[in-house]
Write a protein that holds these residues in place. Structure first.
Motif, PDB file in Angstrom:
ATOM      1  N   PHE A  29      36.163  37.129  38.506  1.00  0.00           N
ATOM      2  CA  PHE A  29      36.241  38.487  39.044  1.00  0.00           C
ATOM      3  C   PHE A  29      35.278  38.722  40.196  1.00  0.00           C
ATOM      4  O   PHE A  29      35.444  39.666  40.966  1.00  0.00           O
ATOM      5  N   TRP A  32      37.020  38.753  43.519  1.00  0.00           N
ATOM      6  CA  TRP A  32      38.082  39.751  43.739  1.00  0.00           C
ATOM      7  C   TRP A  32      37.504  40.964  44.461  1.00  0.00           C
ATOM      8  O   TRP A  32      36.611  41.623  43.975  1.00  0.00           O
ATOM      9  N   LYS A  33      38.051  41.235  45.636  1.00  0.00           N
ATOM     10  CA  LYS A  33      37.602  42.399  46.396  1.00  0.00           C
ATOM     11  C   LYS A  33      38.783  42.973  47.153  1.00  0.00           C
ATOM     12  O   LYS A  33      39.582  42.225  47.726  1.00  0.00           O
ATOM     13  N   HIS A  61      29.567  44.903  41.119  1.00  0.00           N
ATOM     14  CA  HIS A  61      30.952  44.684  41.557  1.00  0.00           C
ATOM     15  C   HIS A  61      31.739  43.932  40.486  1.00  0.00           C
ATOM     16  O   HIS A  61      32.894  44.281  40.177  1.00  0.00           O
ATOM     17  N   ARG A  65      34.993  45.437  38.456  1.00  0.00           N
ATOM     18  CA  ARG A  65      36.300  44.762  38.465  1.00  0.00           C
ATOM     19  C   ARG A  65      36.759  44.425  37.048  1.00  0.00           C
ATOM     20  O   ARG A  65      37.933  44.582  36.706  1.00  0.00           O
ATOM     21  N   SER A 126      37.000  47.687  44.202  1.00  0.00           N
ATOM     22  CA  SER A 126      37.570  46.907  43.099  1.00  0.00           C
ATOM     23  C   SER A 126      38.923  47.432  42.651  1.00  0.00           C
ATOM     24  O   SER A 126      39.463  46.964  41.655  1.00  0.00           O
TER      25      SER A 126
END
Length: 643
Positions: A29, A32-33, A61, A65, A126
């Protein structure tokens, strides 16, 4: 990374079967952005470099997420709410935005200067589901203390993971991120960090939207509403969260709603969104808050809900299974009632301090408005005195004294006196808070009003004899009106100095008396009011037989000793002089007659009549307690102001 062994076509059903290895997928994760919605761009630009980096690549972050993916399938779509909240969050963050030079002014704290919106920006980058999770974090942080909120996060995350894994049947590939999130570890420390960051944002937003937030909380304080009645913690939190998202989304779309429970009230107080309100209880009131994010005109009706529990404000009761490491769940009830949950600013603390001070004054401090006017007037008189080079006043108002306790109390009193409307209501609540819970905050004062109400304490500050009499006459006039007594019943006795160590009592009327009548220009009669003085003229008033008879009657009534009175009053020789507070046998002092005549002429010039003290048989007894006046037509005791 995710590994796929194979997909096996189902011949009979025509569906795709996922190999068991899919259930063991490992999704990173941290990589993931997504691009933040444009409404949130003001939040990102207001963050410091270190906070923005943490929000986009750091632990917060990753937490955002994971939580967004875990709860994504439980949440209703809220595009309008997401847009409105982004607009409001950007407005708040930009209000505290700093340029590069502004940050440098904070020295070693430059990287932490400005608005702390780290978790918010982490959620915005996110996905929309993470933004909804951030909104839940704000709701829990508003209602619960940090340990309680963290225990709630631990429980709902655990239950949601179990729910996701139980629902997975090996054929659903549409929500791989949710399944992966359920396989990820979210330790208590990370959830506590998530909660802390949400609390930091609440403090920032509360400060920027102070006026609107105070107005809303004053309204909600009069509402008794449970968030919901569910006793299962997970179900209660999910229901409150989902209902709040759905109802506020409808309001943003311009659809009016009724608050049938406290979830939506908790939400708007946590998200700093202020729709127009129709308040049913305690009285029907329409409150226009003019929030531009509700431009479509959604109206929220509150006050229809009822609560069997006598809790103030919006409240929530839940069993917290993870508050302690062992033992049964702890039943906890919390409320957003402002007197319980609000943090006080320094100005608000000073208002509560005023309440503590006035409570210690007893009856003298019951009238808040009158007492604070007195504090303010006293300090401003000191300021005026310092401007004319009064050394005693300057000591209390200049230099470091500008931050003294007296200056702080005066500023707080001025702030109260200058407030009105909702601000005055809030200040009254803070003062009531200080009265109720701050009785020992400042200790118990030895005397009210800084001791200035003690007998003679204030009048001793006035050094001029005529000014003292003027002050006492103002007090005497009010006292006579309150006690309904006339000018023949209340007088002033004062010390007139004959030399540095010798003085004698003189008398003056406290209330002007009628000296005759005259007619106005139109012919109507009117009274002539004037004051009178009994001045010492240099002769001696001795204890004659008539005066002795008065003291005999006085002693028969009061039970005092005749010998004691004569000794205290006249000394061995029967003189009426006082020297340094003691009876003194002084028979060789004669005041110059021209001094009496000079004083008589000065008083006559301002309209006062004068008599010789000795001619009226005025005597003194109990010098420290009372004075008694009698004459040929008046033989009654009177109230005196002795000093």
């Amino acid at each position: 990374m995710t590994t796929f062994s194979k997909f096996i076509p189902g011949i009979a059903s025509g569906s795709l079967e996922i190999a068991p290895a899919l259930a063991n997928l490992n999704f990173d994760f941290a990589l993931w952005k997504v691009a933040a919605p444009k409404e949130f761009e003001g939040v990102g630009s207001a963050l410091s470099t270190s906070r923005r980096d943490d929000a986009e690549r750091g632990m917060l972050h990753t937490i955002a997420r994971k939580l967004g993916a875990l709860f994504e399938r439980k949440l209703p779509p809220t595009p309008g709410l997401t847009s409105a909240y982004g607009t409001r969050a950007s407005e708040i963050a930009q209000a505290l935005s700093l340029d590069e030079q502004g940050r440098k002014n904070y020295g070693v704290f430059a990287s932490r200067a400005g608005a702390d919106a780290t978790s918010l920006w982490a959620a915005a980058t996110s996905g929309t589901s993470a933004i909804s999770v951030h909104l839940l974090a704000c709701m829990l942080a508003r209602m619960w203390d940090p340990p309680e909120a963290t225990s709630l996060w631990v429980e709902i995350v655990k239950r949601r993971k179990e729910e996701v894994i139980a629902e997975f049947d090996g054929t659903d590939i549409a929500h791989l991120a949710t399944l992966s999130a359920a396989r990820q570890d979210l330790p208590r420390a990370q959830l506590a960090e998530w909660d802390d960051s949400a609390r930091a944002w609440l403090r920032v937003a509360d400060g920027i939207k102070r006026k609107q937030q105070k107005q809303l909380m004053l309204i909600l304080d009069n509402i008794q509403a449970p968030v919901n009645a569910k006793t299962d913690t997970y179900e209660s939190v999910i229901e409150a969260w989902s209902n709040a998202l759905t109802l506020v989304e409808a309001l943003v779309q311009g659809i009016s709603q009724q608050a049938r429970s406290g979830d939506i009230l908790l939400a708007i107080s946590s998200w700093h969104l202020f729709p127009d309100l129709s308040v049913v209880k305690p009285s029907m009131t329409h409150v226009r808050q003019n929030d531009p994010v509700f431009g479509s005109g959604g109206l929220l009706t509150i006050g229809l809900q009822t609560s069997a529990v006598q809790e103030q404000g919006v409240h929530w009761s839940l069993p917290l299974a993870y508050l302690r490491h062992y033992g049964a769940p702890v039943i906890s009830t919390q409320s957003i009632y402002s007197e319980v949950r609000s943090r006080l600013s320094l100005q608000e603390l000073l208002q509560a301090t005023l309440g503590s001070l006035l409570q210690g004054w007893g009856a003298a401090g019951r009238d808040t408005l009158r007492s604070l006017r007195w504090i303010s007037s006293m300090y401003h008189l000191l300021l005026e005195g310092s401007k004319i080079d009064c050394d005693k006043a300057s000591v209390l108002t200049e230099g470091v004294a500008q931050q003294s306790w007296l200056a702080l109390l005066s500023k707080a009193a001025d702030l109260y006196l200058g407030s009105e409307g909702l601000e005055r209501q809030q200040n009254n609540k803070l003062i009531s808070l200080g009265r109720k819970h701050g009785k020992t905050f400042l200790g118990t004062p030895s005397a009210p009003c800084f001791g200035l109400l003690e007998r003679g304490s204030f009048i001793k500050m006035v050094t001029n004899e005529e000014e003292r009499i003027g002050v006492l006459r103002k007090v005497g006039k009010r006292m006579a009106e309150e006690m309904k007594i006339d000018s023949s019943q209340i007088f002033i006795r004062y010390k007139h100095e004959l030399s540095d160590s010798l003085w004698v009592y003189e008398y003056a009327t406290a209330v002007p008396y009628n000296t005759g009548n005259k007619r106005k220009a139109d012919g109507t009669p009117c009274s002539i009011l004037s004051h009178h003085r009994w001045l010492y003229s240099g002769d001696h008033a001795r204890l004659d037989q008539a005066v002795r008879g008065y003291y005999v009657r006085y002693c028969n009534i009061t039970g005092h000793s005749m010998d004691g009175i004569i000794e205290r009053t006249y000394g061995q020789s029967g003189d009426v002089y006082r020297s340094a507070g003691r009876s003194a046998a002084t028979t060789n002092h004669v005041m110059e007659i021209h001094d009496f005549e000079r004083r008589q002429a000065a008083l006559n010039a301002v309209g006062e009549t004068v008599s010789k003290r000795g001619d009226q048989l005025i005597e003194d007894t109990f010098a420290r307690d009372a004075g008694i006046f009698w004459g040929y037509r008046h033989a009654r005791p009177f109230y005196s102001f002795a000093y």
